[in-house]
Design a protein around this motif. Structure first.
Motif, PDB file in Angstrom:
ATOM      1  N   LYS A  67     -23.087  15.043   9.587  1.00 39.22           N
ATOM      2  CA  LYS A  67     -21.924  14.200   9.304  1.00 39.22           C
ATOM      3  C   LYS A  67     -22.010  12.879  10.043  1.00 39.22           C
ATOM      4  CE  LYS A  67     -18.026  14.507  11.472  1.00 39.22           C
ATOM      5  NZ  LYS A  67     -16.710  14.926  12.021  1.00 39.22           N
ATOM      6  N   VAL A  68     -22.275  12.932  11.333  1.00 41.74           N
ATOM      7  CA  VAL A  68     -22.326  11.707  12.130  1.00 41.74           C
ATOM      8  C   VAL A  68     -23.522  10.847  11.732  1.00 41.74           C
ATOM      9  CG1 VAL A  68     -22.569  10.793  14.463  1.00 41.74           C
ATOM     10  CG2 VAL A  68     -21.082  12.746  14.047  1.00 41.74           C
ATOM     11  N   LEU A  69     -24.668  11.468  11.462  1.00 44.99           N
ATOM     12  CA  LEU A  69     -25.842  10.688  11.069  1.00 44.99           C
ATOM     13  C   LEU A  69     -25.651  10.029   9.706  1.00 44.99           C
ATOM     14  CD1 LEU A  69     -28.742  12.989  12.320  1.00 44.99           C
ATOM     15  CD2 LEU A  69     -27.920  10.858  13.339  1.00 44.99           C
ATOM     16  N   LEU A  70     -24.984  10.725   8.786  1.00 41.06           N
ATOM     17  CA  LEU A  70     -24.689  10.115   7.487  1.00 41.06           C
ATOM     18  C   LEU A  70     -23.748   8.932   7.653  1.00 41.06           C
ATOM     19  CD1 LEU A  70     -24.248  13.293   5.234  1.00 41.06           C
ATOM     20  CD2 LEU A  70     -25.963  11.500   4.911  1.00 41.06           C
ATOM     21  N   PHE A 116     -11.966   9.406  11.797  1.00 45.13           N
ATOM     22  CA  PHE A 116     -13.179   9.696  12.546  1.00 45.13           C
ATOM     23  C   PHE A 116     -12.845  10.433  13.835  1.00 45.13           C
ATOM     24  CE2 PHE A 116     -14.978   5.534  10.700  1.00 45.13           C
ATOM     25  CZ  PHE A 116     -15.382   6.195   9.562  1.00 45.13           C
ATOM     26  N   CYS A 117     -13.738  11.338  14.236  1.00 42.10           N
ATOM     27  CA  CYS A 117     -13.687  11.848  15.592  1.00 42.10           C
ATOM     28  C   CYS A 117     -14.355  10.814  16.494  1.00 42.10           C
ATOM     29  CB  CYS A 117     -14.399  13.197  15.695  1.00 42.10           C
ATOM     30  SG  CYS A 117     -16.166  13.109  15.344  1.00 42.10           S
ATOM     31  N   SER A 118     -14.365  11.053  17.808  1.00 34.59           N
ATOM     32  CA  SER A 118     -14.879  10.038  18.723  1.00 34.59           C
ATOM     33  C   SER A 118     -16.344   9.714  18.457  1.00 34.59           C
ATOM     34  CB  SER A 118     -14.691  10.501  20.173  1.00 34.59           C
ATOM     35  OG  SER A 118     -15.307  11.758  20.386  1.00 34.59           O
ATOM     36  N   CYS A 119     -17.159  10.738  18.199  1.00 40.07           N
ATOM     37  CA  CYS A 119     -18.579  10.478  17.955  1.00 40.07           C
ATOM     38  C   CYS A 119     -18.806   9.779  16.619  1.00 40.07           C
ATOM     39  CB  CYS A 119     -19.375  11.785  18.004  1.00 40.07           C
ATOM     40  SG  CYS A 119     -19.510  12.472  19.672  1.00 40.07           S
ATOM     41  N   VAL A 237     -27.163  10.829  19.523  1.00 40.67           N
ATOM     42  CA  VAL A 237     -26.192  11.492  18.655  1.00 40.67           C
ATOM     43  C   VAL A 237     -26.426  12.997  18.660  1.00 40.67           C
ATOM     44  CG1 VAL A 237     -25.411  11.756  16.272  1.00 40.67           C
ATOM     45  CG2 VAL A 237     -25.851   9.470  17.184  1.00 40.67           C
ATOM     46  N   VAL A 238     -27.665  13.402  18.458  1.00 38.35           N
ATOM     47  CA  VAL A 238     -27.993  14.830  18.402  1.00 38.35           C
ATOM     48  C   VAL A 238     -27.715  15.502  19.750  1.00 38.35           C
ATOM     49  CG1 VAL A 238     -29.849  16.502  18.057  1.00 38.35           C
ATOM     50  CG2 VAL A 238     -29.686  14.492  16.567  1.00 38.35           C
ATOM     51  N   ALA A 239     -28.096  14.838  20.845  1.00 43.46           N
ATOM     52  CA  ALA A 239     -27.867  15.419  22.170  1.00 43.46           C
ATOM     53  C   ALA A 239     -26.382  15.551  22.459  1.00 43.46           C
ATOM     54  CB  ALA A 239     -28.536  14.556  23.241  1.00 43.46           C
ATOM     55  N   GLY A 240     -25.615  14.534  22.091  1.00 45.17           N
ATOM     56  CA  GLY A 240     -24.178  14.574  22.336  1.00 45.17           C
ATOM     57  C   GLY A 240     -23.484  15.671  21.553  1.00 45.17           C
ATOM     58  N   ILE A 241     -23.852  15.825  20.289  1.00 46.28           N
ATOM     59  CA  ILE A 241     -23.224  16.857  19.466  1.00 46.28           C
ATOM     60  C   ILE A 241     -23.652  18.242  19.929  1.00 46.28           C
ATOM     61  CG2 ILE A 241     -23.064  17.791  17.120  1.00 46.28           C
ATOM     62  CD1 ILE A 241     -23.337  14.925  16.107  1.00 46.28           C
ATOM     63  N   ALA A 242     -24.887  18.371  20.382  1.00 46.59           N
ATOM     64  CA  ALA A 242     -25.339  19.667  20.900  1.00 46.59           C
ATOM     65  C   ALA A 242     -24.501  20.090  22.096  1.00 46.59           C
ATOM     66  CB  ALA A 242     -26.815  19.588  21.282  1.00 46.59           C
ATOM     67  N   LEU A 243     -24.226  19.144  23.004  1.00 47.66           N
ATOM     68  CA  LEU A 243     -23.379  19.453  24.151  1.00 47.66           C
ATOM     69  C   LEU A 243     -21.969  19.810  23.688  1.00 47.66           C
ATOM     70  CD1 LEU A 243     -22.677  19.529  27.162  1.00 47.66           C
ATOM     71  CD2 LEU A 243     -22.303  17.055  27.045  1.00 47.66           C
TER      72      LEU A 243
END
Length: 351
Positions: A67-70, A116-119, A237-243
């Motif tokens: 979602k965030v990457l799109l 949007f969410c924060s990310c 982005v990926v690291a943040g969402i993983a956390l």
């Protein structure tokens, strides 16, 4: 001898772009509207269910990462094209003609209608910043978009009535506007990362003078913007969402409700501190808010917790680190946290 070779006619560049966008736009929309199905399918393949903390965390990661990457790709491309219509000097001159704070108000109001969410708001934050919008104005949007959106307002209205929803709207917008003005007055542009400064100052190869440009060049600018910005930001982005996904699956509701009472003065700052490491959007956190209130937590304390979750999440800070230096991130977090503390205390006093 007459050659029988047939030359393949070349497709004009603009036609190629139109065809590519005609194919990619529906594919983007289909992907974005089927993210839940995608996450559900991957969860089944992993042998997990959402009834477990691990399954909920993994589902969250599978859903939010694409979602965030799109969103990042779409927003950066559009902003890259839009930027070609406005030379940096022209944009600065346009914004300089407005009274102080007007841009912050407009940016905060725009945040209400962006779900949007924060990310998810970070890509648009970077895109707006790259179009030479002042730093403080972009922060007003970054704060307002996740914290004061229509999802939060509708759910608050349905659960707690119009007075709570209206007060949340007014105070949330006030936090976004005032925090943006404060950050703008501090003149902290030097704490942007060098690559962001280059983009914002028109030094990037993706920045063009729009006079006399054709659509091919504008679309190429958008493509270059995607390669330049998305290529730098996506690992964060990926690291943040993983956390965020890991924390999302293990929210300790009972523990938090026990320390969020109205009597203790320290309950509001503790709620804010507890909310920062967590990550979800308004739709995800409001059911938690309802559960906490049902266990006896004070409304102002719980709403301060909610604001910190959706406006000051740790994953958001990780993603922002790619674009902002630590001092600017700390200033942003401190100013917004102070505003959220005031909101929490005001709610507890008047309701």
């Amino acid at each position: 001898m007459i050659s029988s070779e047939l030359k393949t006619p070349k497709i004009p560049p603009l036609t190629r772009w139109v065809l590519a966008l005609a194919l990619l736009a529906p594919a983007w929309w289909w992907s974005y509207t089927h993210l839940t199905d995608f996450a559900d399918a991957l969860l089944v393949q992993a042998g997990l269910t959402r009834q477990t903390a691990l399954g909920e965390a993994v589902h969250f990661f599978f859903f939010d990462t694409p979602k965030v990457l799109l969103l990042l790709t779409e927003v950066v491309f559009v902003m890259g094209v839009v930027q070609t219509f406005f030379a940096p000097e022209r944009t600065r001159a346009l914004l300089a003609g407005k009274r102080a704070g007007v841009g912050n108000v407009l940016a905060a109001l725009l945040g209400i209608v962006t779900p949007f969410c924060s990310c998810s708001a970070v890509p648009l934050f970077i895109g707006i910043l790259s179009a030479c919008v002042p730093l403080g104005v972009t922060f007003s949007f970054l704060i307002s978009a996740p914290m004061v959106n229509e999802v939060a307002l509708v759910m608050l209205l349905g659960l707690f009535g119009w007075k709570v929803a209206a007060l949340y709207l007014v105070l949330g917008l006030t936090v976004a506007i005032v925090a943006g003005i404060v950050i703008g007055r501090l003149r902290m542009e030097r704490y942007l990362e060098d690559w962001v400064l280059a983009v914002a100052n028109g030094q990037s190869a993706a920045t063009y003078d729009g006079d006399g440009m054709g659509w091919v060049q504008r679309l190429q600018a958008g493509g270059h913007h995607v390669r330049e910005i998305v290529g730098k930001v996506w690992p964060y982005v990926v690291a943040g969402i993983a956390l965020g996904a890991g924390i999302h699956g293990y929210v300790p509701q009972d523990f938090m409700a026990a320390i969020m009472g109205r009597d203790a003065w320290w309950s509001v700052p503790v709620a804010v501190l507890l909310g920062v490491p967590m990550y979800t959007n308004a739709a995800g956190v409001i059911p938690i808010v309802q559960a906490l209130l049902g266990k006896g937590a004070a409304l102002g304390t719980v709403l301060a917790f909610m604001m910190s979750v959706i406006a000051l999440s740790a994953p958001e800070m990780i993603i922002l680190r790619k674009a902002l230096k630590p001092r600017l991130i700390a200033t942003f977090a401190g100013v917004v946290a102070l505003g959220i503390l005031l909101v929490g205390y005001i709610f507890n006093l008047v309701l």
